[in-house]
Design a protein around this motif. Structure first.
Motif, PDB file in Angstrom:
ATOM      1  N   PHE A   1      -5.175  10.588   3.120  1.00 29.74           N
ATOM      2  CA  PHE A   1      -3.991  11.327   2.687  1.00 29.74           C
ATOM      3  C   PHE A   1      -3.149  10.415   1.807  1.00 29.74           C
ATOM      4  O   PHE A   1      -2.964   9.254   2.123  1.00 29.74           O
ATOM      5  CB  PHE A   1      -3.117  11.740   3.882  1.00 29.74           C
ATOM      6  CG  PHE A   1      -3.771  12.723   4.818  1.00 29.74           C
ATOM      7  CD1 PHE A   1      -4.906  13.421   4.447  1.00 29.74           C
ATOM      8  CD2 PHE A   1      -3.224  12.951   6.068  1.00 29.74           C
ATOM      9  CE1 PHE A   1      -5.499  14.327   5.314  1.00 29.74           C
ATOM     10  CE2 PHE A   1      -3.813  13.853   6.946  1.00 29.74           C
ATOM     11  CZ  PHE A   1      -4.953  14.534   6.573  1.00 29.74           C
TER      12      PHE A   1
ATOM     13  N   PHE B   1       6.540   7.352   0.342  1.00 32.09           N
ATOM     14  CA  PHE B   1       7.526   7.043   1.371  1.00 32.09           C
ATOM     15  C   PHE B   1       8.945   7.177   0.834  1.00 32.09           C
ATOM     16  O   PHE B   1       9.186   7.044  -0.364  1.00 32.09           O
ATOM     17  CB  PHE B   1       7.341   5.609   1.858  1.00 32.09           C
ATOM     18  CG  PHE B   1       6.150   5.425   2.753  1.00 32.09           C
ATOM     19  CD1 PHE B   1       6.308   5.356   4.119  1.00 32.09           C
ATOM     20  CD2 PHE B   1       4.882   5.325   2.226  1.00 32.09           C
ATOM     21  CE1 PHE B   1       5.224   5.187   4.950  1.00 32.09           C
ATOM     22  CE2 PHE B   1       3.785   5.154   3.049  1.00 32.09           C
ATOM     23  CZ  PHE B   1       3.962   5.084   4.415  1.00 32.09           C
TER      24      PHE B   1
ATOM     25  N   LEU C   1       6.868   0.393  -2.342  1.00 35.04           N
ATOM     26  CA  LEU C   1       5.928  -0.249  -3.273  1.00 35.04           C
ATOM     27  C   LEU C   1       5.698  -1.684  -2.809  1.00 35.04           C
ATOM     28  O   LEU C   1       6.545  -2.263  -2.135  1.00 35.04           O
ATOM     29  CB  LEU C   1       6.504  -0.249  -4.692  1.00 35.04           C
ATOM     30  CG  LEU C   1       6.720   1.130  -5.306  1.00 35.04           C
ATOM     31  CD1 LEU C   1       7.324   0.984  -6.699  1.00 35.04           C
ATOM     32  CD2 LEU C   1       5.423   1.912  -5.378  1.00 35.04           C
TER      33      LEU C   1
ATOM     34  N   PHE D   1      -4.432  -0.211  -5.351  1.00 36.63           N
ATOM     35  CA  PHE D   1      -4.651  -0.642  -3.963  1.00 36.63           C
ATOM     36  C   PHE D   1      -5.684   0.209  -3.218  1.00 36.63           C
ATOM     37  O   PHE D   1      -6.623  -0.312  -2.607  1.00 36.63           O
ATOM     38  CB  PHE D   1      -3.336  -0.646  -3.193  1.00 36.63           C
ATOM     39  CG  PHE D   1      -3.438  -1.301  -1.841  1.00 36.63           C
ATOM     40  CD1 PHE D   1      -3.188  -2.648  -1.697  1.00 36.63           C
ATOM     41  CD2 PHE D   1      -3.809  -0.568  -0.720  1.00 36.63           C
ATOM     42  CE1 PHE D   1      -3.301  -3.263  -0.463  1.00 36.63           C
ATOM     43  CE2 PHE D   1      -3.935  -1.177   0.520  1.00 36.63           C
ATOM     44  CZ  PHE D   1      -3.672  -2.521   0.651  1.00 36.63           C
ATOM     45  N   ALA D   2      -5.489   1.528  -3.282  1.00 33.48           N
ATOM     46  CA  ALA D   2      -6.367   2.412  -2.506  1.00 33.48           C
ATOM     47  C   ALA D   2      -7.821   2.286  -2.972  1.00 33.48           C
ATOM     48  O   ALA D   2      -8.746   2.342  -2.159  1.00 33.48           O
ATOM     49  CB  ALA D   2      -5.901   3.851  -2.627  1.00 33.48           C
TER      50      ALA D   2
ATOM     51  N   ARG E   1       0.265   5.983  -7.138  1.00 41.27           N
ATOM     52  CA  ARG E   1      -0.442   5.232  -6.108  1.00 41.27           C
ATOM     53  C   ARG E   1      -1.016   6.174  -5.054  1.00 41.27           C
ATOM     54  O   ARG E   1      -2.090   5.942  -4.515  1.00 41.27           O
ATOM     55  CB  ARG E   1       0.528   4.233  -5.466  1.00 41.27           C
ATOM     56  CG  ARG E   1      -0.105   3.326  -4.445  1.00 41.27           C
ATOM     57  CD  ARG E   1       0.864   2.312  -3.909  1.00 41.27           C
ATOM     58  NE  ARG E   1       1.841   2.906  -3.012  1.00 41.27           N
ATOM     59  CZ  ARG E   1       2.719   2.207  -2.297  1.00 41.27           C
ATOM     60  NH1 ARG E   1       2.760   0.893  -2.405  1.00 41.27           N
ATOM     61  NH2 ARG E   1       3.577   2.806  -1.507  1.00 41.27           N
ATOM     62  N   ALA E   2      -0.251   7.243  -4.760  1.00 36.28           N
ATOM     63  CA  ALA E   2      -0.682   8.162  -3.703  1.00 36.28           C
ATOM     64  C   ALA E   2      -1.719   9.164  -4.195  1.00 36.28           C
ATOM     65  O   ALA E   2      -2.380   9.812  -3.398  1.00 36.28           O
ATOM     66  CB  ALA E   2       0.526   8.885  -3.133  1.00 36.28           C
TER      67      ALA E   2
ATOM     68  N   PHE F   1      -6.533   8.149  -5.649  1.00 37.08           N
ATOM     69  CA  PHE F   1      -7.814   8.234  -4.941  1.00 37.08           C
ATOM     70  C   PHE F   1      -8.170   9.666  -4.563  1.00 37.08           C
ATOM     71  O   PHE F   1      -8.983   9.882  -3.659  1.00 37.08           O
ATOM     72  CB  PHE F   1      -7.812   7.314  -3.721  1.00 37.08           C
ATOM     73  CG  PHE F   1      -6.710   7.579  -2.722  1.00 37.08           C
ATOM     74  CD1 PHE F   1      -5.409   7.178  -2.990  1.00 37.08           C
ATOM     75  CD2 PHE F   1      -6.977   8.200  -1.518  1.00 37.08           C
ATOM     76  CE1 PHE F   1      -4.380   7.414  -2.077  1.00 37.08           C
ATOM     77  CE2 PHE F   1      -5.963   8.439  -0.592  1.00 37.08           C
ATOM     78  CZ  PHE F   1      -4.666   8.043  -0.880  1.00 37.08           C
TER      79      PHE F   1
END
Lengths: 293, 372
Positions: free
Chosen positions: B81, B85, B90, B102-103, B150-151, B154
């Motif tokens: 998921f 935030f 970050l 990152f992911a 970032r979220a 992926f």
């Protein structure tokens, strides 16, 4: 206010200013004098003796490179200090990590556990370790009675004993700067890393650990510098067989009366520590690290 | 509702902290591709539900299901998921590029793929040129976009957003609301959004779940919730309402006749009428009231009163009217339709149609700051 008015009247404003400045100086004077008399003067004296005894010149300093016993002492000291620092930082990191993640209630108890040793005399603690580690100490007798060993383990009167005692003493000094640093790490960054697919360990390694690096550097330098000057602990737990620099200096001055050599080593150490601190100041904010601001 | 259309189901979730139930028996079904908002005042349990879905909070009882499969006990890193935030979280020690990467790196994707997908994600949020910057060198709005990229990089099953706009100023917030909504349409993912801001919820969501004290109060489309609030709390939390406490008298054609003090009023009925004599609570939106100065309006419901206070906001006049029969009422009149010159103490008549109001359940005091 016009110039004539200022020149005409005896300048009340300037008088107040001068008074204020004098007052400030008067207020710091006792402390400044105390520092000068009992700290800077002896330090200067030590430096002075190191280049004048037994005869003027840098002969004492030359021994740094020629004397085998000095070299041996320095190598021993550095080895013990590096080992102590490494173990202390590792253990201190674990303690600080647990502290930061503990509930406020648990945190209070953990802090007590970290701070209580600080309030107990280093002498008492060293002797406490002696009773634990000696040939007929608690650990050896217990192990022997349990049939695990036949000969007592050499836990004391050697470098092993010194390192144990020093690590025990130094842990609070590692925990406090590490804790101060870790407290500032946003715990949500670690949650974010987990949410993005990082395992517990991966998230720690890539997100928490790098953010705690300033704390590690600060704690390392602090613990290392403190370890260099250890006297009581190595003297008691080393049993006179392992000489560290502080004991070596005291031996030179008090027993052999070689003041020049002793003060030279002391001066060298002070200089070495200053260089370390200067290097540290380039990496982290010293004031913040040691609790100011 | 078919099983396949459901993306996430929160099934009878309870979360207790000591004796306090932060979430108290909440069941939610979120469809694939939906934009659902959890809305409620602070302490209503909305963030706890989001954190349980993300895997950071373990429910005391109940299950979280993804496509029909229980994931309640799965660690967050296995859920796939995306999450934005509150305050973004970050990684301060990484560049924008590495934050977004990152992911992918955690999944061990090859460098070439990481580079391509991160660039795509940053372009999507118009931050391509900022890849080499550190997060602290960006503005709040830019940081928010990095958190989004970032979220999303992926292609997660679901995007969770925890008050992502609360730290931004009002104008930027309005801009990003539109962007978020456009983004939702473009990527077609399920979005689950947590906020305490009712305007945000109304303008972006497909459906809104209203929470109070850990309980789900009402779950529906924004318009449905606004037009047909089920309870006093919903009527007051989502927009503003006047409340008329009355007593049912009996059905009268397609309406219910009820008394409110000395008034006889009518309420449109779309279900069975409450039994005569039972108390009813009627919610009336301020903008559904017609304000007339000279004659009693010809609407089915009318009440007279004097203006106690008024204000002008350019588009609207806001009037506080003290009525004899129904107490103080608020009316909002579009400026262009306001034929009267408001004046404190002036006598006015308020009128509204039977279908302008709704019967609501009285579930206690409205949240602080709401009008009475």
């Amino acid at each position: 206010m016009t110039a004539t008015a200022a020149a005409g009247a005896p300048s009340g404003r300037r008088l107040v200013l001068m008074n204020e400045r004098t007052a400030y100086w008067l207020m710091v004077a006792p402390a400044a004098l105390l520092m000068a008399a009992f700290y800077f003067y002896p330090l200067a004296e030590v430096l002075w003796i190191s280049v004048t005894e037994p005869k003027p010149g840098l002969d004492n300093y030359a021994q740094l490179f020629t004397s085998a016993s000095i070299r041996r002492t320095i190598v021993t000291t550095l080895r013990i200090c590096v080992l102590t620092t490494a173990i202390t930082i590792l253990l201190g990191y674990v303690v600080a990590y647990v502290l930061v993640h503990a509930s406020p209630r648990a945190q209070r108890w953990l802090f007590l556990g970290v701070l209580v040793p600080l309030w107990i005399s280093v002498l008492v603690r060293a002797f406490a370790w002696v009773t634990l580690l000696a040939r007929e100490g608690l650990i050896n007798t217990t192990l022997r009675d349990a049939g695990l060993i036949e000969q007592p383990l050499a836990l004391i009167w050697n470098e092993f004993g010194i390192v144990i005692g020093m690590v025990h003493y130094m842990i609070p000094y590692a925990v406090l700067p590490l804790y101060a640093n870790m407290r500032d790490i946003d715990p949500r960054t670690v949650s974010a890393a987990r949410g993005l697919g990082g395992s517990r360990f991966y998230s720690f390694r890539r997100v928490f650990l790098p953010q705690s690096l300033p704390g590690i550097i600060g704690a390392t330098v602090l613990v290392f510098i403190f370890s260099l000057g250890f006297f009581v602990t190595p003297a008691i737990l080393g049993g006179g067989k392992t000489l560290m620099i502080a004991e070596y200096i005291s031996l030179q001055i008090l027993d052999l009366l070689r003041w020049g050599l002793g003060t030279m080593l002391a001066s060298t150490m002070v200089l070495f520590i200053f260089v370390l601190l200067a290097a540290l100041a380039r990496v982290v904010d010293l004031k913040r690290l040691f609790g100011a601001g | 509702m078919s099983e396949l259309r459901q993306s996430v189901v929160v099934d009878r979730m309870v979360k207790r902290y000591g004796r306090v139930a932060a979430v108290d028996d909440v069941t939610l079904q979120i469809d694939r591709g939906e934009f659902v908002t959890l809305l409620g005042p602070s302490g209503s349990g909305k963030t706890t539900i989001l954190m349980a879905i993300a895997g950071f909070v373990q429910p005391t009882s109940g299950e979280i299901l993804l496509d029909g499969r229980a994931i309640t006990r799965q660690p967050p890193e296995h859920r796939n998921f995306g999450m934005v935030f509150q305050g973004y979280a970050l990684f301060p020690h990484m560049t924008v590029f590495e934050n977004v990467a990152f992911a992918l790196r955690a999944r061990g994707r090859p460098n070439q793929e990481v580079g391509r997908r991160v660039t795509e994600a940053l372009d999507m949020v118009q931050l391509g040129p900022y890849a080499a910057r550190m997060p602290r060198q960006l503005s709040g709005g830019q940081q928010q976009r990095v958190a989004l990229a970032r979220a999303l990089v992926f292609t997660p099953h679901l995007l969770l957003l925890d008050e992502p706009l609360s730290a931004l100023d009002k104008k930027l917030r309005a801009e990003l609301q539109l962007e978020l909504k456009a983004l939702h349409e473009r990527v077609g993912l399920t979005f689950l959004y947590v906020t305490h801001d009712q305007d945000e919820a109304l303008s972006m969501s497909d459906r809104i779940a209203i929470l109070r004290d850990g309980k789900l109060v009402q779950f529906g489309r924004p318009r449905e919730l606004y037009e047909r609030p089920a309870t006093r709390f919903v009527a007051d939390f989502l927009g503003k309402s006047n409340f008329l406490a009355g007593r049912a008298e009996g059905p009268d054609g397609a309406t219910l006749a009820y008394s409110c003090g000395s008034l006889r009023l009518r309420q449109a009925l779309d279900g069975p009428a409450p039994p005569p004599g039972s108390p009813v609570l009627i919610a009336l939106r301020p903008e559904k009231i017609a304000v007339v100065a000279d004659a009693v309006p010809d609407t089915a419901n009318a009440v007279s009163g004097r203006i106690a206070q008024w204000s002008y906001s350019g588009t609207h006049f806001h009037l506080l009217v003290d009525t004899d029969a129904a107490g103080r009422m608020t009316a909002t009149v579009p400026s262009w339709r306001c034929r009267i010159e408001p004046e404190t103490g002036r006598l006015v008549h308020l009128g509204w149609d039977p279908d302008a109001t709704v019967i609501v359940t009285d579930d206690g005091a409205p949240p602080p700051g709401a009008i009475q």
